[in-house]
Motif scaffolding. Structure first.
Motif, short mmCIF file in Angstrom:
data_model
loop_
_atom_site.label_atom_id
_atom_site.label_comp_id
_atom_site.label_asym_id
_atom_site.label_seq_id
_atom_site.Cartn_x
_atom_site.Cartn_y
_atom_site.Cartn_z
N MET A 1 12.70 53.08 64.31
CA MET A 1 12.77 52.62 65.71
C MET A 1 12.01 51.29 65.83
SD MET A 1 11.62 54.64 69.17
CE MET A 1 12.75 55.98 68.79
N ASP A 2 12.61 50.34 66.50
CA ASP A 2 11.99 49.03 66.65
C ASP A 2 10.87 49.08 67.66
OD1 ASP A 2 15.18 47.38 66.44
OD2 ASP A 2 13.77 47.91 64.86
N ARG A 3 9.93 48.17 67.51
CA ARG A 3 8.86 48.05 68.49
C ARG A 3 9.43 47.54 69.81
NH1 ARG A 3 3.65 48.35 67.21
NH2 ARG A 3 3.19 47.12 69.03
N ILE A 4 8.85 48.02 70.90
CA ILE A 4 9.29 47.59 72.22
C ILE A 4 8.75 46.20 72.54
CG2 ILE A 4 9.11 48.11 74.69
CD1 ILE A 4 8.88 51.07 73.85
N ASP A 5 7.51 45.94 72.15
CA ASP A 5 6.85 44.72 72.60
C ASP A 5 6.90 43.58 71.59
OD1 ASP A 5 4.91 45.40 70.68
OD2 ASP A 5 3.80 46.55 72.15
N GLY A 6 7.41 43.86 70.38
CA GLY A 6 7.52 42.81 69.38
C GLY A 6 6.23 42.48 68.68
N ALA A 7 5.13 43.19 68.99
CA ALA A 7 3.83 42.92 68.37
C ALA A 7 3.76 43.59 67.01
CB ALA A 7 2.71 43.45 69.26
N PRO A 8 2.85 43.15 66.12
CA PRO A 8 2.73 43.78 64.84
C PRO A 8 2.21 45.20 64.96
CG PRO A 8 0.93 42.24 65.18
CD PRO A 8 1.91 42.03 66.29
N ALA A 9 2.57 46.05 64.00
CA ALA A 9 2.12 47.43 64.03
C ALA A 9 0.61 47.51 63.93
CB ALA A 9 2.76 48.21 62.87
N MET A 10 0.03 48.52 64.55
CA MET A 10 -1.42 48.66 64.56
C MET A 10 -1.93 49.01 63.18
SD MET A 10 -2.02 52.39 66.35
CE MET A 10 -3.77 52.35 66.05
N ASN A 11 -3.17 48.63 62.89
CA ASN A 11 -3.78 48.93 61.61
C ASN A 11 -4.74 50.12 61.69
OD1 ASN A 11 -5.96 47.93 62.98
ND2 ASN A 11 -6.22 46.10 61.73
N GLY A 12 -4.66 50.87 62.77
CA GLY A 12 -5.52 52.04 62.90
C GLY A 12 -6.50 51.94 64.04
N GLU A 13 -6.59 50.79 64.69
CA GLU A 13 -7.48 50.68 65.84
C GLU A 13 -6.94 49.66 66.82
OE1 GLU A 13 -11.02 47.59 64.88
OE2 GLU A 13 -11.15 49.50 63.80
N ALA A 14 -7.42 49.73 68.05
CA ALA A 14 -6.99 48.82 69.10
C ALA A 14 -8.19 48.48 69.97
CB ALA A 14 -5.89 49.45 69.94
N ASN A 15 -8.06 47.41 70.71
CA ASN A 15 -9.14 46.93 71.57
C ASN A 15 -9.01 47.51 72.98
OD1 ASN A 15 -10.21 45.18 69.53
ND2 ASN A 15 -8.54 43.74 69.99
N VAL A 16 -10.09 48.05 73.49
CA VAL A 16 -10.08 48.64 74.82
C VAL A 16 -10.40 47.55 75.84
CG1 VAL A 16 -11.13 50.34 76.34
CG2 VAL A 16 -10.75 50.89 73.94
N LEU A 17 -9.44 47.28 76.71
CA LEU A 17 -9.62 46.27 77.75
C LEU A 17 -10.36 46.84 78.95
CD1 LEU A 17 -6.08 44.64 77.74
CD2 LEU A 17 -8.13 43.87 76.52
N ALA A 18 -10.04 48.10 79.29
CA ALA A 18 -10.65 48.70 80.48
C ALA A 18 -10.59 50.21 80.39
CB ALA A 18 -9.93 48.24 81.74
N LEU A 19 -11.60 50.85 80.97
CA LEU A 19 -11.61 52.28 81.21
C LEU A 19 -11.64 52.45 82.73
CD1 LEU A 19 -14.20 53.41 78.51
CD2 LEU A 19 -11.71 53.60 78.40
N CYS A 20 -10.69 53.23 83.25
CA CYS A 20 -10.46 53.22 84.70
C CYS A 20 -10.48 54.63 85.28
CB CYS A 20 -9.11 52.58 85.01
SG CYS A 20 -8.92 50.92 84.32
N ILE A 21 -10.99 54.72 86.51
CA ILE A 21 -11.03 56.00 87.21
C ILE A 21 -10.54 55.80 88.64
CG2 ILE A 21 -12.95 56.86 85.80
CD1 ILE A 21 -14.82 56.26 88.16
N GLY A 22 -10.13 56.91 89.26
CA GLY A 22 -9.66 56.84 90.63
C GLY A 22 -9.95 58.11 91.40
N GLN A 23 -9.95 57.99 92.71
CA GLN A 23 -10.16 59.10 93.62
C GLN A 23 -8.89 59.30 94.45
OE1 GLN A 23 -13.17 60.88 93.84
NE2 GLN A 23 -13.79 59.68 92.05
#
Length: 226
Positions: A1-23
């Motif tokens: 299956m092709d990637r949706i976003d065209g980015a390279p496959a992950m190498n086992g980790e990713a960068n967390v931009l935000a952790l979010c909560i809501g009420q």
């Protein structure tokens, strides 16, 4: 299956931009929803029920151990912006109600049962996210659910194996691969994309995935016998 976003496959980790909560807040008349989440500054505890301070309004369809933490890839925002013709919500912290926003992984990269270290917490992928009408109501745009069903950019949920603490800027690192044949994208497509026709043997295989949540296993088992 092709990637949706065209980015390279992950190498086992990713960068967390935000952790979010809501009420829970008024959402559709008298109905409440906690889909409007905001990024947290600094460390936050990740409990068995989810991020500290995050709440669920509709406990019948959301929440619980198998839907403790919702992850949605930030890379999808580009395609959504093109499809929507731009939208102010895409500049918010968590337009899709996600708890975790990252760059570096998508549904084709991760599998049911994968385990990730996020800060000191240990998370396990339990199921894809099934889209509902609330996404379309939030954005004020029909057709979004249909697009998710076709593109498989659904996001996914984690159960919390070990509680811990994390913050934006951390890496989320895969430390154990689950079912290599069953990426989140493939499993989601097999059960929800009307153009994909999973065979009875594939459906039986899905039903036997111990780390997949019971609801999705039961759905696959019933479909296999039709």
């Amino acid at each position: 299956m092709d990637r949706i976003d065209g980015a390279p496959a992950m190498n086992g980790e990713a960068n967390v931009l935000a952790l979010c909560i809501g009420q829970p807040r008024p959402f559709n008349g008298a109905e409440l929803s906690a889909i409007d989440k905001r990024a947290v500054d600094g460390p936050i505890a990740i409990r068995s029920f989810g991020l500290e301070g995050d709440m669920v309004a509709d406990t019948k369809h959301h929440g619980g151990p198998d839907m403790a933490v919702h992850h949605y890839p930030h890379e999808h925002y580009v395609a959504w912006s093109e499809w929507l013709g731009g939208h102010d919500l895409l500049g918010c912290d968590a337009p899709f109600g996600e708890n975790i926003s990252t760059t570096g992984m998508s549904e084709v990269d991760v599998h049911i049962g994968d385990r990730f270290r996020l800060g000191s917490a240990l998370l396990e992928i339990s199921q894809p996210r099934q889209p509902c009408w609330k996404i379309e109501h939030r954005f004020g745009r029909k057709g979004m659910v249909k697009r998710i069903l076709g593109e498989h950019d659904c996001g996914w949920y984690y159960r919390v194996i070990e509680e811990g603490v994390a913050e934006a800027g951390d890496s989320i690192e895969r430390i154990e691969t689950g079912y290599e044949d069953w990426s989140v994208a493939r499993l989601f497509a097999s059960l929800y994309d009307p153009t994909c026709h999973a065979s009875p043997s594939e459906l039986c295989e899905i039903a036997a995935l111990d780390r997949l949540c019971d609801e999705w296993r039961e759905k696959a088992g019933k479909a296999a016998t039709r």
